[in-house]
Design a protein around this motif. Sequence first.
Motif, PDB file in Angstrom:
ATOM      1  N   LEU A 164      84.802  18.633 -18.596  1.00 46.60           N
ATOM      2  CA  LEU A 164      86.104  18.087 -18.240  1.00 46.60           C
ATOM      3  C   LEU A 164      86.528  18.579 -16.858  1.00 46.60           C
ATOM      4  O   LEU A 164      86.953  17.789 -16.002  1.00 46.60           O
ATOM      5  N   ALA A 165      86.376  19.867 -16.623  1.00 49.44           N
ATOM      6  CA  ALA A 165      86.768  20.434 -15.337  1.00 49.44           C
ATOM      7  C   ALA A 165      85.906  19.900 -14.200  1.00 49.44           C
ATOM      8  O   ALA A 165      86.387  19.670 -13.084  1.00 49.44           O
ATOM      9  N   GLY A 166      84.620  19.694 -14.493  1.00 48.61           N
ATOM     10  CA  GLY A 166      83.692  19.247 -13.466  1.00 48.61           C
ATOM     11  C   GLY A 166      83.635  17.751 -13.260  1.00 48.61           C
ATOM     12  O   GLY A 166      82.903  17.264 -12.388  1.00 48.61           O
ATOM     13  N   GLY A 167      84.354  17.003 -14.104  1.00 45.00           N
ATOM     14  CA  GLY A 167      84.392  15.558 -13.943  1.00 45.00           C
ATOM     15  C   GLY A 167      83.206  14.819 -14.517  1.00 45.00           C
ATOM     16  O   GLY A 167      83.006  13.630 -14.237  1.00 45.00           O
ATOM     17  N   THR A 168      82.392  15.491 -15.363  1.00 55.58           N
ATOM     18  CA  THR A 168      81.236  14.822 -15.966  1.00 55.58           C
ATOM     19  C   THR A 168      81.494  14.354 -17.389  1.00 55.58           C
ATOM     20  O   THR A 168      80.631  13.727 -17.994  1.00 55.58           O
ATOM     21  N   LEU A 169      82.659  14.666 -17.928  1.00 54.67           N
ATOM     22  CA  LEU A 169      82.999  14.178 -19.266  1.00 54.67           C
ATOM     23  C   LEU A 169      83.321  12.688 -19.174  1.00 54.67           C
ATOM     24  O   LEU A 169      84.003  12.249 -18.245  1.00 54.67           O
ATOM     25  N   PRO A 170      82.831  11.886 -20.107  1.00 50.36           N
ATOM     26  CA  PRO A 170      83.169  10.458 -20.080  1.00 50.36           C
ATOM     27  C   PRO A 170      84.674  10.224 -20.137  1.00 50.36           C
ATOM     28  O   PRO A 170      85.436  11.078 -20.615  1.00 50.36           O
ATOM     29  N   THR A 171      85.100   9.059 -19.695  1.00 54.17           N
ATOM     30  CA  THR A 171      86.523   8.704 -19.756  1.00 54.17           C
ATOM     31  C   THR A 171      87.022   8.777 -21.185  1.00 54.17           C
ATOM     32  O   THR A 171      88.148   9.217 -21.445  1.00 54.17           O
ATOM     33  N   THR A 172      86.195   8.341 -22.123  1.00 52.71           N
ATOM     34  CA  THR A 172      86.565   8.423 -23.538  1.00 52.71           C
ATOM     35  C   THR A 172      85.409   9.026 -24.318  1.00 52.71           C
ATOM     36  O   THR A 172      84.236   8.712 -24.073  1.00 52.71           O
ATOM     37  N   VAL A 173      85.739   9.923 -25.241  1.00 53.83           N
ATOM     38  CA  VAL A 173      84.727  10.658 -25.994  1.00 53.83           C
ATOM     39  C   VAL A 173      85.272  10.975 -27.387  1.00 53.83           C
ATOM     40  O   VAL A 173      86.478  11.179 -27.570  1.00 53.83           O
ATOM     41  N   ALA A 174      84.383  11.000 -28.375  1.00 49.56           N
ATOM     42  CA  ALA A 174      84.770  11.341 -29.744  1.00 49.56           C
ATOM     43  C   ALA A 174      84.675  12.843 -29.940  1.00 49.56           C
ATOM     44  O   ALA A 174      83.693  13.473 -29.542  1.00 49.56           O
ATOM     45  N   VAL A 175      85.714  13.426 -30.559  1.00 51.97           N
ATOM     46  CA  VAL A 175      85.740  14.869 -30.826  1.00 51.97           C
ATOM     47  C   VAL A 175      86.011  15.097 -32.311  1.00 51.97           C
ATOM     48  O   VAL A 175      86.646  14.281 -32.972  1.00 51.97           O
ATOM     49  N   PRO A 176      85.520  16.207 -32.866  1.00 55.21           N
ATOM     50  CA  PRO A 176      85.760  16.479 -34.283  1.00 55.21           C
ATOM     51  C   PRO A 176      87.225  16.744 -34.588  1.00 55.21           C
ATOM     52  O   PRO A 176      87.975  17.226 -33.732  1.00 55.21           O
ATOM     53  N   TYR A 177      87.623  16.467 -35.838  1.00 54.18           N
ATOM     54  CA  TYR A 177      88.983  16.779 -36.264  1.00 54.18           C
ATOM     55  C   TYR A 177      89.310  18.256 -36.042  1.00 54.18           C
ATOM     56  O   TYR A 177      90.459  18.611 -35.751  1.00 54.18           O
ATOM     57  N   THR A 178      88.300  19.117 -36.197  1.00 52.38           N
ATOM     58  CA  THR A 178      88.541  20.549 -36.073  1.00 52.38           C
ATOM     59  C   THR A 178      89.038  20.932 -34.684  1.00 52.38           C
ATOM     60  O   THR A 178      89.644  21.989 -34.516  1.00 52.38           O
ATOM     61  N   GLU A 179      88.763  20.100 -33.696  1.00 54.65           N
ATOM     62  CA  GLU A 179      89.055  20.476 -32.323  1.00 54.65           C
ATOM     63  C   GLU A 179      90.327  19.852 -31.764  1.00 54.65           C
ATOM     64  O   GLU A 179      90.820  20.267 -30.718  1.00 54.65           O
ATOM     65  N   ILE A 180      90.861  18.830 -32.427  1.00 56.49           N
ATOM     66  CA  ILE A 180      91.909  18.032 -31.802  1.00 56.49           C
ATOM     67  C   ILE A 180      93.185  18.833 -31.551  1.00 56.49           C
ATOM     68  O   ILE A 180      93.856  18.653 -30.526  1.00 56.49           O
ATOM     69  N   ALA A 181      93.538  19.761 -32.452  1.00 56.32           N
ATOM     70  CA  ALA A 181      94.768  20.537 -32.242  1.00 56.32           C
ATOM     71  C   ALA A 181      94.679  21.376 -30.976  1.00 56.32           C
ATOM     72  O   ALA A 181      95.614  21.427 -30.170  1.00 56.32           O
ATOM     73  N   ASN A 182      93.536  22.057 -30.787  1.00 51.06           N
ATOM     74  CA  ASN A 182      93.370  22.870 -29.585  1.00 51.06           C
ATOM     75  C   ASN A 182      93.287  22.004 -28.334  1.00 51.06           C
ATOM     76  O   ASN A 182      93.792  22.382 -27.267  1.00 51.06           O
ATOM     77  N   ILE A 183      92.657  20.855 -28.445  1.00 51.24           N
ATOM     78  CA  ILE A 183      92.556  19.947 -27.302  1.00 51.24           C
ATOM     79  C   ILE A 183      93.952  19.497 -26.870  1.00 51.24           C
ATOM     80  O   ILE A 183      94.269  19.461 -25.680  1.00 51.24           O
ATOM     81  N   ILE A 184      94.788  19.162 -27.838  1.00 52.28           N
ATOM     82  CA  ILE A 184      96.164  18.763 -27.521  1.00 52.28           C
ATOM     83  C   ILE A 184      96.912  19.923 -26.889  1.00 52.28           C
ATOM     84  O   ILE A 184      97.577  19.783 -25.857  1.00 52.28           O
ATOM     85  N   ARG A 185      96.789  21.092 -27.499  1.00 58.33           N
ATOM     86  CA  ARG A 185      97.498  22.276 -27.010  1.00 58.33           C
ATOM     87  C   ARG A 185      97.098  22.613 -25.569  1.00 58.33           C
ATOM     88  O   ARG A 185      97.924  23.026 -24.754  1.00 58.33           O
ATOM     89  N   ASN A 186      95.816  22.416 -25.267  1.00 58.62           N
ATOM     90  CA  ASN A 186      95.298  22.790 -23.948  1.00 58.62           C
ATOM     91  C   ASN A 186      95.408  21.682 -22.908  1.00 58.62           C
ATOM     92  O   ASN A 186      94.929  21.838 -21.789  1.00 58.62           O
ATOM     93  N   GLY A 187      96.022  20.551 -23.276  1.00 58.26           N
ATOM     94  CA  GLY A 187      96.185  19.470 -22.324  1.00 58.26           C
ATOM     95  C   GLY A 187      94.880  18.795 -21.938  1.00 58.26           C
ATOM     96  O   GLY A 187      94.726  18.306 -20.819  1.00 58.26           O
ATOM     97  N   GLN A 188      93.929  18.733 -22.886  1.00 56.52           N
ATOM     98  CA  GLN A 188      92.593  18.220 -22.588  1.00 56.52           C
ATOM     99  C   GLN A 188      92.388  16.776 -23.041  1.00 56.52           C
ATOM    100  O   GLN A 188      91.259  16.284 -23.059  1.00 56.52           O
ATOM    101  N   ALA A 189      93.468  16.112 -23.401  1.00 54.57           N
ATOM    102  CA  ALA A 189      93.399  14.697 -23.766  1.00 54.57           C
ATOM    103  C   ALA A 189      94.631  13.995 -23.217  1.00 54.57           C
ATOM    104  O   ALA A 189      95.726  14.577 -23.164  1.00 54.57           O
ATOM    105  N   ALA A 190      94.456  12.767 -22.818  1.00 55.35           N
ATOM    106  CA  ALA A 190      95.580  11.986 -22.300  1.00 55.35           C
ATOM    107  C   ALA A 190      96.552  11.647 -23.419  1.00 55.35           C
ATOM    108  O   ALA A 190      96.146  11.349 -24.551  1.00 55.35           O
ATOM    109  N   ASP A 191      97.826  11.679 -23.124  1.00 52.01           N
ATOM    110  CA  ASP A 191      98.863  11.212 -24.041  1.00 52.01           C
ATOM    111  C   ASP A 191      98.859   9.681 -23.971  1.00 52.01           C
ATOM    112  O   ASP A 191      99.186   9.090 -22.952  1.00 52.01           O
ATOM    113  N   ILE A 192      98.460   9.055 -25.076  1.00 47.01           N
ATOM    114  CA  ILE A 192      98.310   7.594 -25.077  1.00 47.01           C
ATOM    115  C   ILE A 192      99.438   6.893 -25.821  1.00 47.01           C
ATOM    116  O   ILE A 192      99.391   5.682 -26.043  1.00 47.01           O
TER     117      ILE A 192
END
Length: 464
Positions: free
Chosen positions: A92-120
Motif C-alpha cells: 500500500l505504501a509503495g503503490g503496488t497494491l491493486p486499486t481493489t483487493v479482497a481482505v479477510p474478515y479478520t483484518e477489516i477492523a484494523n484496516i479501517i482503524r489504520n486508514g488503509q481502505a477508502a471510505d466508500i
Amino acid sequence: MSTRSLRSGIVLLAVGAVALAGCASSAAPQPAATYDPDAEVTISVDGMPAADQPEQLKAFNDRVDKFEAEYPNITIEGSENGWNTSTFAAQLAGGTLPTTVAVPYTEIANIIRNGQAADITDYLDDQSLEVDQLNPALLTIAQDDDGRTYGVPKEAYSMTVFYNRDLYEQAGLDPETPPTTWDEVRENAEKITKATGVAGFSIPTTANHGGWMLTAMSYGMGSTLEDLDGKKVTATVDNDATAEALQLISDMQWKDGTFAKNFLLKYEEVAAEFAAGKVAQFVGMGSSYTFNQFVRVNGMDSDAIGMGVLPQTKDGLGTLGGGAIQIISPKATPNQIAAALKWISFTTFNQYFHEDVAVTGAKAAAAAGNVIGAPSTPIVSDEVYDQYLGWIGDYINIDRDHFQSFFDERDAQPVLPEPKVAAQQIYATLDAAIQSVLTDENADIDAILKDAQSQAESLIASEG
C-alpha cells in the motif's frame, strides 16, 4: 428446502466486527468528491491468475474484455498481488497494491482503524451495486462505529463438520444424520475406523490452518480466544474449552486410534485426504471453495459428501464465521473508486441480479467441472438468493437434499467472528499446540495452553 442465510448468527458476527472497529479511533471519513462516471480511468484489480494457470488466466481476461466492452471508459489492469499479511502495508505504501483487493474478515477492523481502505459510503448509491439487496449483516462487517462503509462482502462461510456418507453407511451410521455433538463425532470415528480401517477424524495442523480449526472447535465447546471489554482486547487462549478440544484430539490419537496418521497437513491437503476416502470426518468451511476442492480438484463423487452444522457441547457458543471483504485503496481517486465499485459489482454481484448472467455463469462453471448449488452463506439477501437458485436450477449438479439437516439447523446456530487482533499469529501458536498433542502421548495440555496464552498476550500487545 430452506435456502435462508444465517440470519441470527451472522448478526452476531457483524456486531462483533463493528464493536472492534470502534475499539480505536477510526480513520477520518473520506467523503466522495465529485466524480465523472464517463471519465477515462484505469484501475488495477486483484485475482489475476499466474501464467502457469492458462485456463484460469483466459477466463480472467475474458471477464476483463466483457467488462471493458460494457464500460469502454474503464481500463482494467490485472494483478497477481493480493492480500498478504506480511506485505499488505508495504504494498500500500509503495503503490503496488491493486486499486481493489479482497481482505479477510479478520483484518477489516484494523484496516479501517489504520486508514488503509477508502471510505466508500457516499459512492454506494451507484445503482450498479444494488446495495440494498445485499445481505445487510455482512455489509455491516465493513463499517466502523459511525456506520461508514469501507468495503463490500465478496464471500462468506461458517465452519461445519464434513463427513463421508459412504463411510457412514459402511459403518452402519445414517448418512442423513450428521453428528451434532463432539461425543457423537468421537463415537462415529470409532465405529468407522473399526468397520473400515479409515481414519475417523482429522483437522489440518500447519499453515495456521490448525489454529483456525481449533478456534472453531473451541467456540463449539464454550469459549472464544479473545475477549472484548469496552475498548480492551484480552487473550483468552488458556481456557477450558480449548483444553477440552486438545484433549479430544489427543484421545482420538492415542486412546482411540482414530485420528489421521498423516496429520502435518494444511487445509487443502486434508480436503484431498477426505476426497480420497482416507478421512471420514473433519472440520471445514461450509463454502463453494471446499466443495470444489472435493469434487473439481480431487475428483470426489458429490453424492458421498455430507455436511452438518458445527458440533457443540452443552456449553457451546456456536460456530466460527469468516470470509472476504473487497476494499478499495485509500490512494484511489474518486473516479477510480467509482470504477472499482463497478468492477466489484460486475464480477461478484451481477449473477444475483441478472438472469442471463446467472445462467451463463452457471453453465460455464458447470462445464469447467465446478460444483453448482453447494451449501454456503449467501452474500445477498434471502429473496435474491432464492431467485438466483431458481434461475440456475438446470445447472445445479449437487443433491441439495443431502444437506437438509444442515439447512434445518444452521439458522439456529450463532456465528461468531474470528479473533480480531493478531488472529493469524495466534493460529500459528495453536498449530504448534495441536502438533504437540498429536506427537506426544504425554503432552501437558495445561502447560501448552499457558505458553500459548503468553504468546497471544504479547501478540495482542504488539498490535497496539
